[in-house]
Design an enzyme around this catalytic site. Structure first.
Site, PDB file in Angstrom:
ATOM      1  N   HIS A  21       0.944  -1.125  -0.101  1.00 37.79           N
ATOM      2  CA  HIS A  21      -0.008   0.017   0.107  1.00 37.79           C
ATOM      3  C   HIS A  21       0.814   1.389  -0.124  1.00 37.79           C
ATOM      4  O   HIS A  21       1.118   1.765   1.141  1.00 37.79           O
ATOM      5  CB  HIS A  21      -0.789  -0.139   1.104  1.00 37.79           C
ATOM      6  CG  HIS A  21      -1.890   1.097   1.207  1.00 37.79           C
ATOM      7  ND1 HIS A  21      -3.319   0.814   1.234  1.00 37.79           N
ATOM      8  CD2 HIS A  21      -1.818   2.328   0.903  1.00 37.79           C
ATOM      9  CE1 HIS A  21      -4.071   1.978   1.223  1.00 37.79           C
ATOM     10  NE2 HIS A  21      -3.210   2.958   1.260  1.00 37.79           N
ATOM     11  N   HIS A  59       1.233   4.689  -2.569  1.00 37.03           N
ATOM     12  CA  HIS A  59       0.924   5.536  -3.826  1.00 37.03           C
ATOM     13  C   HIS A  59       2.014   6.169  -4.223  1.00 37.03           C
ATOM     14  O   HIS A  59       2.844   6.761  -3.784  1.00 37.03           O
ATOM     15  CB  HIS A  59      -0.063   6.802  -3.597  1.00 37.03           C
ATOM     16  CG  HIS A  59      -1.233   5.917  -2.762  1.00 37.03           C
ATOM     17  ND1 HIS A  59      -2.627   5.737  -3.674  1.00 37.03           N
ATOM     18  CD2 HIS A  59      -1.420   6.048  -1.552  1.00 37.03           C
ATOM     19  CE1 HIS A  59      -3.587   5.370  -2.614  1.00 37.03           C
ATOM     20  NE2 HIS A  59      -2.760   5.415  -1.324  1.00 37.03           N
ATOM     21  N   ASP A  96       1.996   4.218   2.559  1.00 36.26           N
ATOM     22  CA  ASP A  96       1.042   4.818   2.229  1.00 36.26           C
ATOM     23  C   ASP A  96       1.533   5.976   1.290  1.00 36.26           C
ATOM     24  O   ASP A  96       1.424   5.915   0.055  1.00 36.26           O
ATOM     25  CB  ASP A  96       0.095   5.347   3.321  1.00 36.26           C
ATOM     26  CG  ASP A  96      -1.501   5.698   2.753  1.00 36.26           C
ATOM     27  OD1 ASP A  96      -1.483   5.316   1.415  1.00 36.26           O
ATOM     28  OD2 ASP A  96      -2.222   6.255   3.378  1.00 36.26           O
ATOM     29  N   ASP A  97       2.090   7.016   2.102  1.00 36.30           N
ATOM     30  CA  ASP A  97       2.743   8.158   1.164  1.00 36.30           C
ATOM     31  C   ASP A  97       3.955   8.616   1.886  1.00 36.30           C
ATOM     32  O   ASP A  97       4.040   9.768   2.379  1.00 36.30           O
ATOM     33  CB  ASP A  97       1.668   9.409   1.133  1.00 36.30           C
ATOM     34  CG  ASP A  97       0.229   9.341   0.514  1.00 36.30           C
ATOM     35  OD1 ASP A  97       0.501   9.022  -0.847  1.00 36.30           O
ATOM     36  OD2 ASP A  97      -0.829   9.061   1.061  1.00 36.30           O
ATOM     37  N   HIS A 156      -9.737   1.267  -0.836  1.00 34.03           N
ATOM     38  CA  HIS A 156      -9.507   1.986   0.492  1.00 34.03           C
ATOM     39  C   HIS A 156     -10.880   1.994   1.245  1.00 34.03           C
ATOM     40  O   HIS A 156     -11.549   2.705   0.719  1.00 34.03           O
ATOM     41  CB  HIS A 156      -9.037   3.228   0.183  1.00 34.03           C
ATOM     42  CG  HIS A 156      -7.638   3.369  -0.077  1.00 34.03           C
ATOM     43  ND1 HIS A 156      -7.125   2.983  -1.128  1.00 34.03           N
ATOM     44  CD2 HIS A 156      -6.566   4.126   0.318  1.00 34.03           C
ATOM     45  CE1 HIS A 156      -5.631   3.205  -1.367  1.00 34.03           C
ATOM     46  NE2 HIS A 156      -5.379   4.073  -0.285  1.00 34.03           N
ATOM     47  N   GLU A 169     -11.055   3.646   6.852  1.00 25.21           N
ATOM     48  CA  GLU A 169      -9.970   4.296   7.339  1.00 25.21           C
ATOM     49  C   GLU A 169     -10.469   5.576   7.996  1.00 25.21           C
ATOM     50  O   GLU A 169     -10.557   5.528   9.365  1.00 25.21           O
ATOM     51  CB  GLU A 169      -9.275   4.958   6.110  1.00 25.21           C
ATOM     52  CG  GLU A 169      -8.140   5.682   6.418  1.00 25.21           C
ATOM     53  CD  GLU A 169      -7.349   6.330   5.008  1.00 25.21           C
ATOM     54  OE1 GLU A 169      -8.181   6.487   4.168  1.00 25.21           O
ATOM     55  OE2 GLU A 169      -6.205   7.054   5.425  1.00 25.21           O
TER      56      GLU A 169
HETATM   57 ZN   LIG Z   1      -3.844   4.904   0.444  1.00 25.11          ZN
END
Ligand SMILES: [Zn+2]
Length: 339
Positions: free
Chosen positions: A14, A16, A281-282, A199, A202
Site C-alpha cells: 500500500h 501511492h 502509504d505516502d 481503501h 480508514e
Molecule cells: Zn492509500
C-alpha cells in the site's frame, strides 16, 4: 535503521507512487522540467512538506507536488528512486498504485506514464534485486464520466506489470456504489485476472468495509483498521482470508480516529487473527518509510522479529503478483508455501 530490522525481508502493498516523491526529488524534477513549485508546500528547511490536515495534504500539497511530473522519465525516476530506497531497507517486493487520470494532469500519454514506471521497476530490479508490480486506482471524488474515462485508460494498455484495481480518496458512508460498474467493466475486459482492493474502513467505520465486501470481489482492503470495531466483521475477514493493508503512521498523521500509536489498533487486529501487513502509504509526503513502519511495529506495538517476518509473508501471499514470483519471494523469507 538498526541492523536488526534492516535484515528482516520486507514487502509493501500500500503505497501511492506520487506519494513517494520526497521534497528534494520534487524540486529536482521541477527544475529539469522548468516548472516552479510553490515554496509554501515545504517547511522552512525544505526537508519536509508543510500541510494542515488530510484534505489540505491530498488536495493542495499533493496537486502542487504532482504537477511537476510531466514526462515518462519522471515516472521512471520516481519509481526507481522509491524502490531503491525500499531495497536499502531490506524490502524484497513493493506493489505501488498509480492514478490513471494523473497522466491527463501531467500531459503525458497514459502508455508513456505506464512505460516509465515499468522502466523504473526493471532498473531497480537490475540494480538491487527488488521486485515490484503495480495497481491502478480510481479516485472517489471522480465518479461518473471521469471514472469511465479512467476505466478506458486502464483497458487501453493491459501491461503485465499491472496486477490490480483499487479506489482511494476521502470516504463517505457506503459510497462505492458509484464505482461498482467501472470495476466490473475493467475486470471483465482487461484480458486477464486482476486483484481487487479498495481503501475503506480508514475514516469511516465497519459499514464501509461491509459495503466493499458486498459490492466487489474484494481480495484486499486498503487500511480497514476500523474493522476492529465490529467483531462480526473480523470473523468475516478471517473467513474470507482478506488481508488488511495497515498504515499506522499514515493513520495517525492523516485521520482523526487515532492520535498516537498507543491508540492505534495494529496489535489488536493482529491478535484477533486477521491477516495484516505493514505499509507507508505516502512516504514522501509523510516522511516515513517501510523500514520505519517495521521498526515502529517492534518498538511501539511489541512485534517480535519473527512476527514481523510473518507480516512480510502475509503481504507476499496477499500480493497480486504472479504465482511463480510469489513462490520465489516466499523462498527469500525462508518458506516455500503460498498457503
Ligand atoms: Zn492509500
Amino acid at each position: 535503521m538498526n541492523t536488526d530490522i534492516r535484515t528482516i525481508p520486507k514487502a509493501e502493498l500500500h503505497v501511492h507512487i506520487e506519494g513517494t516523491v520526497t521534497p528534494s526529488t520534487a524540486r529536482a524534477i521541477a527544475q529539469r522540467n522548468g516548472i516552479e513549485i510553490n515554496p509554501d508546500i515545504f517547511t522552512d528547511d525544505g526537508n519536509s512538506y508543510r500541510w494542515n490536515g488530510f484534505i489540505d495534504l491530498v488536495t493542495r500539497v499533493y496537486q502542487e507536488m504532482a504537477h511537476c511530473l510531466r514526462t515518462s522519465s519522471d515516472y521512471e525516476l520516481i519509481m526507481y528512486d522509491y524502490l531503491c530506497r525500499c531495497a536499502a531497507e531490506g524490502a524484497i517486493y513493493v506493489e505501488p498504485s498509480g492514478y490513471p487520470g494523473q497522466c491527463l494532469v501531467s500531459g503525458i500519454d497514459y502508455k508513456e506514464m505506464i512505460d516509465g514506471m515499468v522502466r523504473g521497476i526493471d532498473r531497480a530490479r537490475a540494480d538491487t534485486g527488488i521486485e515490484a508490480r503495480f495497481t491502478m486506482t480510481f479516485e472517489r471524488h471522480r465518479p461518473g464520466v471521469e471514472a469511465e474515462r479512467d476505466a478506458d485508460l486502464i483497458l487501453s494498455y493491459p501491461h503485465p506489470y499491472i496486477v490490480g484495481l483499487d479506489i482511494a480518496g476521502g470516504e463517505r458512508e457506503e459510497d462505492l456504489g458509484a464505482f461498482e460498474s467501472v470495476y466490473k467493466r475493467v475486470l471483465k475486459d482487461f484480458g486477464r485476472p486482476l486483484g481487487v482492493r479498495a481503501h475503506v474502513g480508514e475514516n469511516i467505520g465497519p459499514v464501509n468495509v461491509w459495503d466493499a465486501l458486498n459490492r466487489l470481489p474484494i481480495d484486499r482492503i486498503g487500511h480497514g483498521v476500523r474493522s476492529i470495531e465490529d467483531p462480526a466483521l473480523i470473523v468475516e475477514l478471517k473467513k474470507r482470508g482478506i488481508t488488511l493493508e495497515v498504515c499506522p503512521t499514515s493513520n495517525i498523521l492523516a485521520i482523526s480516529n487515532y492520535s498516537d500509536y498507543k491508540s492505534h489498533p495494529l496489535r489488536k487486529l493482529y491478535d484477533a487473527g486477521v491477516s495484516i501487513c505493514l505499509n507507508s502509504d505516502d512516504p514522501g509526503l509523510f516522511g516515513n518509510s517501510i523500514g520505519m513502519e517495521y521498526r515502529i511495529a517492534k518498538d511501539e506495538f511489541g512485534f517480535t522479529n519473527s512476527e514481523l517476518l510473518g507480516l512480510t509473508r502475509n503481504a507476499i501471499r496477499a500480493s497480486f503478483a504472479e504465482p511463480s514470483l510469489k513462490e520465489s519471494l516466499l523462498g527469500k523469507t525462508g518458506t516455500k508455501k503460498t498457503d
